[in-house]
Design an enzyme around this catalytic site. Structure first.
Site, PDB file in Angstrom:
ATOM      1  N   HIS A  63       0.816  -1.214   0.000  1.00 34.63           N
ATOM      2  CA  HIS A  63       0.000   0.000   0.000  1.00 34.63           C
ATOM      3  C   HIS A  63       0.853   1.268   0.000  1.00 34.63           C
ATOM      4  O   HIS A  63       1.934   1.319   0.581  1.00 34.63           O
ATOM      5  CB  HIS A  63      -1.008   0.001   1.148  1.00 34.63           C
ATOM      6  N   ASP A 168       5.902   2.044   6.506  1.00 40.24           N
ATOM      7  CA  ASP A 168       4.643   1.319   6.371  1.00 40.24           C
ATOM      8  C   ASP A 168       3.764   2.093   5.395  1.00 40.24           C
ATOM      9  O   ASP A 168       3.099   3.038   5.787  1.00 40.24           O
ATOM     10  CB  ASP A 168       3.983   1.199   7.738  1.00 40.24           C
ATOM     11  N   GLU A 200      -5.062   1.619   2.460  1.00 40.13           N
ATOM     12  CA  GLU A 200      -4.987   0.445   3.324  1.00 40.13           C
ATOM     13  C   GLU A 200      -5.173   0.825   4.788  1.00 40.13           C
ATOM     14  O   GLU A 200      -5.800   0.085   5.559  1.00 40.13           O
ATOM     15  CB  GLU A 200      -3.636  -0.262   3.124  1.00 40.13           C
ATOM     16  N   GLU A 201      -4.628   1.972   5.179  1.00 42.41           N
ATOM     17  CA  GLU A 201      -4.626   2.360   6.588  1.00 42.41           C
ATOM     18  C   GLU A 201      -6.011   2.716   7.127  1.00 42.41           C
ATOM     19  O   GLU A 201      -6.177   2.907   8.328  1.00 42.41           O
ATOM     20  CB  GLU A 201      -3.665   3.535   6.818  1.00 42.41           C
ATOM     21  N   ASP A 223       4.108  -6.167   3.530  1.00 45.89           N
ATOM     22  CA  ASP A 223       3.823  -5.151   4.538  1.00 45.89           C
ATOM     23  C   ASP A 223       4.956  -5.143   5.557  1.00 45.89           C
ATOM     24  O   ASP A 223       5.978  -5.814   5.348  1.00 45.89           O
ATOM     25  CB  ASP A 223       2.461  -5.400   5.201  1.00 45.89           C
ATOM     26  N   HIS A 310       3.990   3.573  12.630  1.00 42.66           N
ATOM     27  CA  HIS A 310       2.868   4.517  12.745  1.00 42.66           C
ATOM     28  C   HIS A 310       3.278   5.732  13.571  1.00 42.66           C
ATOM     29  O   HIS A 310       2.525   6.223  14.416  1.00 42.66           O
ATOM     30  CB  HIS A 310       1.650   3.831  13.358  1.00 42.66           C
TER      31      HIS A 310
END
Length: 352
Positions: A63, A168, A200-201, A223, A310
Site C-alpha cells: 500500500h 509502512d 490500506e490504513e 507489509d 505509525h
C-alpha cells in the site's frame, strides 16, 4: 539496496486517497518495465508483466498510504485543528514536526501538538506560526488538506540501518518495484500483477478494489511490522531487524494457506533467506480483503521487520529489504500452474 529510491518513497507524502506523490514516483521508476499499467477507481496503480497465459494470475500488493492527518478547521488564532487518518501512535501526537500539503502542492511546515487527559489524546492542532485564521488561509490552507510527519529519511551507518517515516508501507512498495525490475527480462510461468494500493490504513480498501480488477489466483502481500516493546529481543519478538523478513501465519483478517506458506519456506531455504515466523494478534493487511475477492484466492503475507511504526520514525535494515527482494523474485519465478494447484485443496481446485 537502492537507498535513493527508498528515500524518495519515504520522503513523499501520501495519506489515504492522497497518494499522488507515491504513485508518480512508482510510475516514473517503472516506466517501460511493466507491459501494461492499469488503475482501479480508488487510484491503486497496477503493473502487469505478461507471462504464461495458462499459468496462475499472481497479485503482489503493497500500500502507498501512510498514517497522518487531515486539516479539519482553522481557528481564529491561526491553529490548524486536525483529525488522524489511520492509527497514529498516541505519543507521536505531541510536539512533532509535520508539514501540510495544500491543494496546489505547497508544503507548509508546522508543529503537531495535542492535549493528554484522562488517558486519551484530544484537541490535535498544528501550529504553523500564524496568529490568525486570515494568515493561515492566505497560505492556501483549507479543510481536507493532508498533514504528514516531516521526518527525512537518513542512513544510520550501523550494519546498514536506516530511518525515516512512512516505511509502512513504502518499503513494501520499494520491494515490489525492485522485484519487477529484476524480472524485466525473465519469462514468467504466470501472469504477474503488482498493485500499489490506495487507502490500506483506513480499512484495506485498495486491496479489495485492485484484487477485484485483477482476479488473482494467488495473492502475496508485502507489509511491515514492529514489536510493541523494542527492549524485548526474545522468542516472543519475531520482528527483529537484521533477522530476515517475516512469514505470517495468522492475523485478524486472514489465516493463510499452509500449503502456500510451505512453498514460500521452501523457496526461502533454497535461496538462503532466513525467515522469521510471525503472527499478528492485532490488525491485518490488504490480504484480508484481497483473498476474499470473487470466489477467493490463496494468500500469504511477507513482512519487513522494523523498529517503531505509525510514528514519525521507523528503523529498518538494508539486509532485510534486500532479502525480501530476493525471496519475492524467486518466489514469483516458481509460481507455475503446478505450484498453484499444490497450494489449494484438491476438492476445490480452481483451474487458472
Amino acid at each position: 539496496m537502492n537507498i535513493e529510491l527508498v528515500k524518495k518513497l519515504s520522503n513523499a507524502d501520501a495519506v489515504a486517497s492522497h497518494e499522488d506523490e507515491v504513485r508518480s514516483i512508482l510510475l516514473k521508476e517503472l516506466e517501460g518495465v511493466a507491459d501494461e499499467v492499469d488503475f482501479d477507481r480508488l487510484g491503486s496503480a497496477i503493473f502487469h508483466k505478461k507471462g504464461d497465459a495458462q499459468g496462475p494470475r499472481v497479485m503482489v500488493c503493497a500500500h502507498m498510504d501512510e498514517v497522518g492527518f487531515l486539516v479539519r478547521s482553522v481557528s481564529k488564532i491561526g491553529m490548524l485543528h486536525v483529525i488522524p487518518v489511520g492509527s497514529v501512535r498516541t505519543f507521536s501526537k505531541f510536539m512533532q514536526g509535520v508539514r501540510v500539503t495544500t491543494e496546489s502542492g505547497r508544503k507548509i511546515p508546522g508543529v503537531l501538538n495535542s492535549v493528554y487527559a484522562d488517558g486519551d489524546v484530544k484537541d490535535l492542532v498544528v501550529d504553523i506560526g500564524a496568529v490568525s485564521d486570515e494568515e493561515a488561509l492566505s497560505l492556501g490552507i483549507r479543510a481536507g488538506d493532508m498533514v504528514t510527519f516531516s521526518s527525512e529519511c537518513q542512513e544510520y551507518g550501523i550494519d546498514g540501518t536506516f530511518a525515516g517515516k512512512a516505511f509502512d508501507d513504502r518499503l513494501g512498495c520499494y520491494v515490489m518495484a525492485e522485484t519487477l525490475k529484476r524480472l524485466a527480462d525473465t519469462p514468467l510461468p504466470n501472469q504477474l500483477y503488482l498493485a500499489a494500493t490506495s487507502s490500506e490504513e483506513v480499512g484495506l480498501r485498495g486491496g479489495k478494489t485492485s484484487a477485484y480488477r485483477i482476479r488473482p489466483d494467488i495473492v502475496i502481500v508485502l507489509d511491515v511490522a514492529c514489536w510493541g516493546n523494542e527492549l524485548v529481543r526474545d522468542h516472543t519478538n519475531n520482528r527483529q531487524i537484521g533477522h530476515g523478513p517475516m512469514l505470517l501465519h495468522y492475523d485478524k483478517t486472514m489465516v493463510p494457506s499452509s500449503r502456500l506458506l510451505n512453498h514460500i519456506q521452501k523457496v526461502a531455504d533454497q535461496n538462503g533467506v532466513a525467515l522469521q515466523q510471525d503472527m499478528f494478534s492485532n490488525g491485518g493487511t490488504d490480504g484480508g480483503q484481497a483473498h476474499l475477492t470473487r470466489d477467493g484466492a490463496v494468500c500469504a503475507v511477507l513482512g519487513i521487520p522494523l523498529r517503531y511504526g505509525h510514528s514519525p520514525w521507523s528503523i529498518g535494515s538494508c539486509a532485510d529489504v534486500d532479502n525480501a527482494v530476493l525471496l519475492l523474485t524467486e518466489l514469483i519465478k516458481s509460481l507455475d500452474r503446478t505450484a498453484y494447484l499444490s497450494t489449494v485443496d484438491f476438492a476445490h481446485r480452481r483451474q487458472p
